[in-house]
Design a protein around this motif. Structure first.
Motif, PDB file in Angstrom:
ATOM      1  N   ALA A 617       0.839  -1.199   0.000  1.00  0.00           N
ATOM      2  CA  ALA A 617       0.000   0.000   0.000  1.00  0.00           C
ATOM      3  C   ALA A 617       0.874   1.250   0.000  1.00  0.00           C
ATOM      4  CB  ALA A 617      -0.918  -0.011   1.209  1.00  0.00           C
ATOM      5  N   ARG A 618       0.396   2.266  -0.680  1.00  0.00           N
ATOM      6  CA  ARG A 618       1.146   3.526  -0.714  1.00  0.00           C
ATOM      7  C   ARG A 618       1.083   4.245   0.625  1.00  0.00           C
ATOM      8  NH1 ARG A 618      -0.673   7.044  -5.712  1.00  0.00           N
ATOM      9  NH2 ARG A 618       0.999   8.317  -4.790  1.00  0.00           N
ATOM     10  N   HIS A 619      -0.021   4.050   1.338  1.00  0.00           N
ATOM     11  CA  HIS A 619      -0.195   4.714   2.632  1.00  0.00           C
ATOM     12  C   HIS A 619      -0.364   3.655   3.712  1.00  0.00           C
ATOM     13  CE1 HIS A 619      -0.812   8.418   0.338  1.00  0.00           C
ATOM     14  NE2 HIS A 619      -1.716   7.761  -0.389  1.00  0.00           N
ATOM     15  N   THR A 620       0.232   3.887   4.852  1.00  0.00           N
ATOM     16  CA  THR A 620       0.187   2.912   5.931  1.00  0.00           C
ATOM     17  C   THR A 620      -1.239   2.667   6.395  1.00  0.00           C
ATOM     18  OG1 THR A 620       2.390   3.628   6.650  1.00  0.00           O
ATOM     19  CG2 THR A 620       1.069   2.380   8.222  1.00  0.00           C
ATOM     20  N   TRP A 621      -2.075   3.726   6.418  1.00  0.00           N
ATOM     21  CA  TRP A 621      -3.438   3.569   6.922  1.00  0.00           C
ATOM     22  C   TRP A 621      -4.304   2.666   6.048  1.00  0.00           C
ATOM     23  CZ3 TRP A 621      -6.478   5.319   3.042  1.00  0.00           C
ATOM     24  CH2 TRP A 621      -5.966   6.328   2.207  1.00  0.00           C
ATOM     25  N   GLU A 622      -3.847   2.363   4.802  1.00  0.00           N
ATOM     26  CA  GLU A 622      -4.639   1.497   3.941  1.00  0.00           C
ATOM     27  C   GLU A 622      -4.769   0.084   4.496  1.00  0.00           C
ATOM     28  OE1 GLU A 622      -3.961   1.627  -0.313  1.00  0.00           O
ATOM     29  OE2 GLU A 622      -2.827   3.490  -0.088  1.00  0.00           O
ATOM     30  N   ASP A 696       8.865  -0.505   9.048  1.00  0.00           N
ATOM     31  CA  ASP A 696       7.689  -1.147   8.461  1.00  0.00           C
ATOM     32  C   ASP A 696       7.535  -2.581   8.963  1.00  0.00           C
ATOM     33  OD1 ASP A 696       7.057   1.107   6.982  1.00  0.00           O
ATOM     34  OD2 ASP A 696       8.232   0.460   5.239  1.00  0.00           O
TER      35      ASP A 696
END
Length: 881
Positions: A617-622, A696
């Protein structure tokens, strides 16, 4: 292999017959099974399998030419014109195949001529070009003076080049078919004199003797073409006549009954033409000597054929040597206004030379005949087997290729043997030793299928053997299908290289699909080959011996009562209904084992079923947001559980209006589903979470580790709820199975946590499958019905409630426990209501440890039948929920 429908002359009729016969066979098999009491779950798959086999047999070879043409066309695109396709039968596909072979032969001929053209023209151009260059270089360097003699030499070489180019242009016009034919009256003497006069300018100095009979012979023809043909013949004779020799030209009219003709013979005093070369000299570039292109005589043949005649080399004149060529034409040629195709002589193979058939020509329209012979340097071949895949290959594509998987007749015979064993010993028997023997025989066949042994296959073999023993060790009927399912999972893990979850599921699905995918493989095994003659001879011998045994056994049994008694002890019941049922059992068991052998020898492609790596995912919250929501719901649920735990029964009743037993029963199923779904959430998060740096990876481990810990707490809560419910309502085998499933889910969660340490979990699907099979084996070995009976008797001792109906429904595995722990009156009541008291005695192949122990215990109790059927006391009964 020739199709049984090859005699039919239409593809539509073949397809109709194929569908009709397949449906008819399926209907007949299904009707026979249903009318003789065979279970539908056995009739349907066997009928479908028989229909597929019949379709495969009938469709053999129907579309093979189309597949071969596809491969051959690809080879032609790469310049290989040697391939020929099968052209058997009389339908449209066979006609197309023969036309394709004809086209391939023509293209091969054209390609050969093209190569000959390059070679011959290169050779012919090189000599005058080199001579011309040498003369000009000598003149430039002053070695040779640029006088009249030198210029004459240059002119001679340039004329030779010009003649060659003219011949090539004439040949190209012939190939293009653009030369018109306009007939007119032609005086033969004038035609010959003009040719001699033109050739006299070449300075060869060879005398030409001309004789025409009658002197004023006049014919019809195209003057220019006839002039060209006669000039080529005389020029060819002059080229081969040495000093002191002469060329003799004789023309005459021959009035035949059918059509007046005229003949022109041209003879020389040269070395002559060998008989084997007489036809070849008229082919393009077919010169038999040095110093010519081989084009002039090919043009002469073409001129003769468009005039309706022929040109040939014949024996020399009596008493003379040299060569003699004859031009034989009708006085009045047929009217032709345009050349449709360039005549070519059909070819045949003599040694390593291509020889043209005398006087033959190729018609304008192709005739569907067997392909002409091909030169020894380019032999005719068939498409390789792996290049001509069956139609079924197109269905499965790259997902499950069959690259000419080698047949293994011994495994085929072993699978048929397992089916025969099952047909003999399984029908009309309950689960027991016979079931185990069939399972062990099938497992041995599957174990022999892999080409090499690994620790994985050894572990699977041990688990499989243990699961196969369950029908003999335990009498509980629900354990047999559960152990069979677990054994199938073990077989898939052991026989296939599948590692991912999707690949394992696909491999499991491929087992029943192997009945369709493996039909070409089965067909290859059933096709006799040189290397398998001994095996199939043995099979035929065994079959013949079995037939003779049955025939003579039946005759002697009918002749002697004692013999009939002995045979009845050895042979199963062979009534019509029993024979039909055994036939279906044979087909089903043999087919299952053979399908397992196929997936072992040609497993479905693991890479094609494995999901590609997830895109981070490009964003962690995804990925953290969905996972966080699941964690939050888990926390809320655990808080509710804690409040119920500390608040006690009173708090639960005040808050929900439910008793505590009803409360714990209400949510157990939902908790099992929730813990199983959590594995999917973990998989989603692990695919979407980036792992680029240590931060990550640490975040992934913490979040998924927390989720797994909460899942373990919920799994423990589910087991605790089930235990409370069973304490209130009693223990049953289905509830024990659900407990086992929840334990397995918790074990998989622990595996996920262990994999999270290194963020590598490809081993989990296999380990989870084998762990589940191991739990099923442990469940069977623990004697679940006896365990359930013990727990219910413990519950009855504390609560005073006794459920005789449920205990009587337990299998024979629980009988020793019931007799040992119950008072005689209650024991007689429960045993009398159970099926074991009325079941007939087992034979040797039906032997089962649970039933054997139960009967032994009953024999020691020495209860009569009246004792077992006595009225039971009125016990307090508890609900089983």
């Amino acid at each position: 292999m020739t199709s049984p429908l090859s005699r039919l002359a239409s593809l539509k009729i073949k397809l109709g017959a194929l569908v009709g016969l397949s449906v008819l066979v399926t209907a007949v098999v299904a009707t026979i099974g249903a009318s003789h009491g065979v279970e539908p779950w056995l009739v349907i798959p066997v009928s479908v399998a028989v229909a597929l086999i019949v379709t495969q047999v009938l469709a053999t070879g129907m579309t093979a030419p189309l597949r071969e043409m596809t491969i051959a066309a690809g080879g032609m695109a790469r310049g290989d014109y040697r391939v020929r396709v099968s052209a058997t039968g009389a339908d449209e596909v066979a006609v197309l195949a023969r036309a394709f072979n004809e086209m391939a032969a023509d293209l091969a001929d054209v390609d050969r001529h093209r190569r000959d053209l390059v070679a011959n023209v290169s050779h012919e151009l090189r000599t005058p070009a080199a001579a011309l260059r040498a003369v000009l270089e000598n003149m430039v360097d002053g070695v040779t003076p640029a006088d009249q003699a030198g210029l004459a030499s240059v002119l001679a070489q340039s004329e030779r080049l010009s003649d060659l180019v003219t011949d090539l242009l004439a040949l190209s016009r012939l190939d293009a078919g653009i030369t018109p034919l306009g007939t007119d009256d032609v005086v033969v003497r004038t035609l010959i004199d003009q040719a001699v006069a033109d050739l006299a300018l070449t300075g060869r100095g060879v005398p030409v003797e001309v004789q025409v009979t009658p002197a004023d012979l006049t014919v019809r023809g195209e003057p220019t073409r006839l002039q060209q043909a006669v000039t080529n013949l005389i020029d060819n004779a002059m080229r081969h006549t040495g000093a002191g020799g002469a060329v003799r030209v004789r023309a005459r009219r021959e009035d035949e009954a059918t059509q007046p003709r005229w003949v022109l013979d041209v003879a020389d005093d040269g070395p002559g033409i060998a008989p084997q070369d007489r036809d070849r000299i008229f082919a393009r570039f077919g010169t038999a000597s040095e110093g010519g292109t081989g084009i002039g005589l090919a043009i002469t043949r073409w001129v003769a054929e468009i005039h309706g005649g022929r040109v040939e080399a014949i024996d020399p004149e009596p008493g003379r040597g040299g060569a003699r060529l004859r031009l034989d034409l009708p006085v009045t040629p047929p009217t032709r206004t345009r050349l449709q195709t360039l005549p070519q002589a059909p070819i045949s193979l003599q040694g390593n030379e291509i020889i043209a058939k005398q006087g033959a020509s190729v018609p304008a329209k192709p005739i569907l005949t067997p392909s002409p012979a091909i030169p020894a340097t380019t032999p005719t071949t068939r498409p390789p087997r792996d290049a001509s895949p069956p139609v079924i290959d197109g269905i499965f594509g790259r997902l499950w290729p069959d690259r000419d998987t080698p047949g293994r007749p011994r495994l085929l015979l072993a699978a048929l043997g397992v089916g025969l064993l099952a047909a003999v010993i399984l029908p009309n028997r309950t689960g027991g030793l016979a079931t185990t023997l069939v399972l062990l025989a099938g497992a041995a066949t599957l174990i022999a299928a892999p080409q090499r042994r690994t620790p994985k296959t050894v572990v699977c073999a041990v688990l499989g053997v243990g699961l196969a023993l369950i029908p003999t060790l335990r009498a509980a009927p629900w354990l047999i299908p559960l152990s069979l399912l677990a054994g199938a999972v073990v077989a898939v893990v052991g026989l296939t290289p599948a590692r991912s979850l999707t690949a394992l599921i696909g491999s499991a699905v491929s087992w029943p699909l192997a009945g369709l995918r493996g039909l070409p493989w089965l067909g290859r095994m059933l096709t006799p080959t040189h290397g398998r003659r001994v095996n199939w001879a043995l099979a035929r011998t065994i079959a013949l011996s079995a037939v003779l045994l049955l025939v003579y056994g039946a005759l002697f049994a009918s002749a002697d009562a004692v013999m009939a008694h002995w045979i009845s002890l050895l042979m199963p019941n062979l009534s019509i209904d029993s024979a039909v049922a055994r036939a279906f059992v044979f087909a089903a068991v043999a087919g299952i084992v053979l399908a397992g052998v196929y997936i072992a020898t040609n497993p479905i492609a693991d890479a094609a079923l494995t999901l590609p790596p997830g895109r981070p995912a490009r964003h962690t919250w995804e990925w953290t947001a969905p996972t966080g929501i699941v964690i939050a719901t888990y926390v809320a649920f655990i808080a509710a559980q804690a409040s119920a735990w500390f608040g006690g029964h009173g708090y639960v009743e005040r808050a929900t209006g439910l008793t505590y037993a009803e409360y714990v029963h209400q949510g157990f199923g939902q908790l099992v589903v929730a813990t199983a779904l959590t594995l999917g959430v973990v998989g989603f998060a692990s695919r979407r979470a980036p792992r680029g740096d240590s931060g990550d990876r640490l975040r992934l481990r913490l979040i998924l580790g927390t989720l797994c810990l909460l899942t373990l707490l919920v799994a423990g809560s589910a087991l605790w709820r089930m235990n409370l419910y069973q304490e209130a309502y009693g223990f049953t085998a289905p509830r024990l199975v659900v407990d086992t499933f929840e334990i397995w889910v918790a074990a998989v969660v622990l595996m996920v946590m262990a994999a999270g340490i290194r963020l590598h979990g490809r081993w989990i699907p296999r380990a989870a499958a084998l762990t589940g099979a191991g739990l099923v084996l442990a469940l069977g070995l623990m004697n679940p019905d006896a365990w359930v009976a013990n727990r219910n008797l413990d519950l009855a001792a504390t609560s005073g409630k006794f459920d005789a109906d449920y205990l009587a429904g337990l299998s024979a595995d629980a009988v020793p426990t019931l007799i040992a722990r119950l008072p005689d009156s209650r024991a007689r009541c429960v045993i009398g209501a159970s099926s074991i008291s009325r079941a007939p005695a087992d034979d040797a192949l039906e032997w089962n440890l649970g039933r054997s122990r139960a009967r032994h215990t009953l024999a020691k109790a020495a209860w009569s039948q009246s004792d077992l059927v006595a009225a039971c006391p009125s016990p307090a009964s508890i609900s089983r929920g």
